[in-house]
Scaffold this motif. Structure first.
Motif, PDB file in Angstrom:
ATOM      1  N   ASP A   8      73.478  52.328  57.603  1.00  0.00           N
ATOM      2  CA  ASP A   8      72.295  52.094  58.429  1.00  0.00           C
ATOM      3  C   ASP A   8      71.155  51.810  57.451  1.00  0.00           C
ATOM      4  O   ASP A   8      71.394  51.543  56.262  1.00  0.00           O
ATOM      5  N   HIS A   9      69.916  51.852  57.941  1.00  0.00           N
ATOM      6  CA  HIS A   9      68.773  51.528  57.073  1.00  0.00           C
ATOM      7  C   HIS A   9      68.665  52.485  55.891  1.00  0.00           C
ATOM      8  O   HIS A   9      68.313  52.083  54.789  1.00  0.00           O
ATOM      9  N   ARG A  10      69.018  53.753  56.118  1.00  0.00           N
ATOM     10  CA  ARG A  10      68.890  54.729  55.021  1.00  0.00           C
ATOM     11  C   ARG A  10      69.898  54.478  53.908  1.00  0.00           C
ATOM     12  O   ARG A  10      69.664  54.810  52.743  1.00  0.00           O
ATOM     13  N   TYR A  42      73.090  53.749  63.484  1.00  0.00           N
ATOM     14  CA  TYR A  42      74.340  53.913  62.716  1.00  0.00           C
ATOM     15  C   TYR A  42      75.616  53.744  63.550  1.00  0.00           C
ATOM     16  O   TYR A  42      76.612  53.245  63.030  1.00  0.00           O
ATOM     17  N   CYS A  65      74.982  56.695  55.683  1.00  0.00           N
ATOM     18  CA  CYS A  65      73.745  56.884  56.465  1.00  0.00           C
ATOM     19  C   CYS A  65      72.955  57.998  55.790  1.00  0.00           C
ATOM     20  O   CYS A  65      73.283  58.388  54.662  1.00  0.00           O
ATOM     21  N   GLY A  66      71.930  58.511  56.440  1.00  0.00           N
ATOM     22  CA  GLY A  66      71.099  59.525  55.802  1.00  0.00           C
ATOM     23  C   GLY A  66      71.908  60.709  55.312  1.00  0.00           C
ATOM     24  O   GLY A  66      71.845  61.102  54.141  1.00  0.00           O
ATOM     25  N   THR A  67      72.686  61.288  56.204  1.00  0.00           N
ATOM     26  CA  THR A  67      73.497  62.459  55.834  1.00  0.00           C
ATOM     27  C   THR A  67      74.982  62.151  55.686  1.00  0.00           C
ATOM     28  O   THR A  67      75.732  62.977  55.166  1.00  0.00           O
ATOM     29  N   MET A  69      76.828  62.119  58.233  1.00  0.00           N
ATOM     30  CA  MET A  69      77.479  62.828  59.349  1.00  0.00           C
ATOM     31  C   MET A  69      77.596  61.985  60.613  1.00  0.00           C
ATOM     32  O   MET A  69      78.637  61.972  61.264  1.00  0.00           O
ATOM     33  N   GLY A  70      76.530  61.270  60.962  1.00  0.00           N
ATOM     34  CA  GLY A  70      76.596  60.456  62.170  1.00  0.00           C
ATOM     35  C   GLY A  70      77.682  59.399  62.058  1.00  0.00           C
ATOM     36  O   GLY A  70      78.456  59.168  63.000  1.00  0.00           O
TER      37      GLY A  70
HETATM   38  O1  LIG Z   1      71.818  60.350  58.857  1.00  0.00           O
HETATM   39  C1  LIG Z   1      71.853  59.695  59.864  1.00  0.00           C
HETATM   40  C2  LIG Z   1      72.858  59.959  60.942  1.00  0.00           C
HETATM   41  O2  LIG Z   1      73.718  61.004  60.592  1.00  0.00           O
HETATM   42  C3  LIG Z   1      70.867  58.610  60.074  1.00  0.00           C
HETATM   43  O3  LIG Z   1      70.701  57.903  58.870  1.00  0.00           O
HETATM   44  C4  LIG Z   1      69.537  59.209  60.514  1.00  0.00           C
HETATM   45  O4  LIG Z   1      69.715  59.982  61.683  1.00  0.00           O
HETATM   46  C5  LIG Z   1      68.500  58.089  60.784  1.00  0.00           C
HETATM   47  O5  LIG Z   1      67.277  58.675  61.096  1.00  0.00           O
HETATM   48  P1  LIG Z   1      65.907  57.851  61.084  1.00  0.00           P
HETATM   49  O6  LIG Z   1      65.989  56.874  62.220  1.00  0.00           O
HETATM   50  O7  LIG Z   1      64.846  58.904  61.268  1.00  0.00           O
HETATM   51  O8  LIG Z   1      65.803  57.139  59.754  1.00  0.00           O
END
Ligand SMILES: O=C(CO)[C@H](O)[C@H](O)COP(=O)(O)O
Length: 154
Positions: A8-10, A42, A65-67, A69-70
């Motif tokens: 995702d973006h992260r 994500y 992704c950020g963690t 986990m998603g």
């Molecule tokens: O780690 C994640 C899912 O597990 C995502 O990267 C996170 O939830 C995205 O959050 P945001 O929209 O605040 O950047």
């Protein structure tokens, strides 16, 4: 192996580095998006990679992704996917040796660049041990079949 990488973006910047590393390790890297660091959801990207594992279009996937986990939650909804959220050398190694993991989920926010690179190398070079672990995977496949997934080819 054909290795799809998505984020995702992260995880966008980490994705670019992993794609390079996958090529350096002699595999075929496939960029499953996104194409920019703009905010995205994500599940959309995890689903693309997981679906490709299910159909056999790719051998393995890496999701960031950020963690982590998603991505992992989504990927494990797909038939035949064994996605794992790894966070160090040992989890990367054991996810291959014992679980024959086919999708690696990583945290962009919590893991450093060198650790990620080491984990990717370990994960792509460690073989499944089979034996008693194959019996356990067979039980997982049985649960999947009970829930509508096709039986994997022997
Ligand atoms: O780690 C994640 C899912 O597990 C995502 O990267 C996170 O939830 C995205 O959050 P945001 O929209 O605040 O950047």
């Amino acid at each position: 192996m054909k290795i799809a990488v998505a984020s995702d973006h992260r995880g966008y910047q980490v994705k670019a580095k992993i794609l390079e590393q996958v090529a350096e390790l002699g595999h075929e890297p496939l960029d499953y998006g996104p194409v920019s660091g703009e905010s995205v959801d994500y599940p959309d990207f995890a689903a693309k990679v997981a679906q490709a594992v299910t159909t056999g279009a790719i051998d393995r996937g890496i999701l960031i992704c950020g963690t982590g986990m998603g991505m992992c939650i989504v990927a494990n909804k797909f038939c035949g996917v064994r996605a794992v959220p790894c966070h160090d050398d040992l989890t990367a190694e054991m996810s291959r040796r014992h679980n024959d993991a086919n999708v690696l989920c990583l945290s962009a926010d919590l893991l450093g660049e060198r650790l990620v690179s080491r984990m990717v190398e370990i994960w792509l070079t460690t073989e499944f041990e089979g034996g008693r672990h194959a019996r356990r995977l067979e039980k997982i496949a049985m649960f999947e079949a009970q829930n509508g997934c096709p039986r994997p080819n022997p």
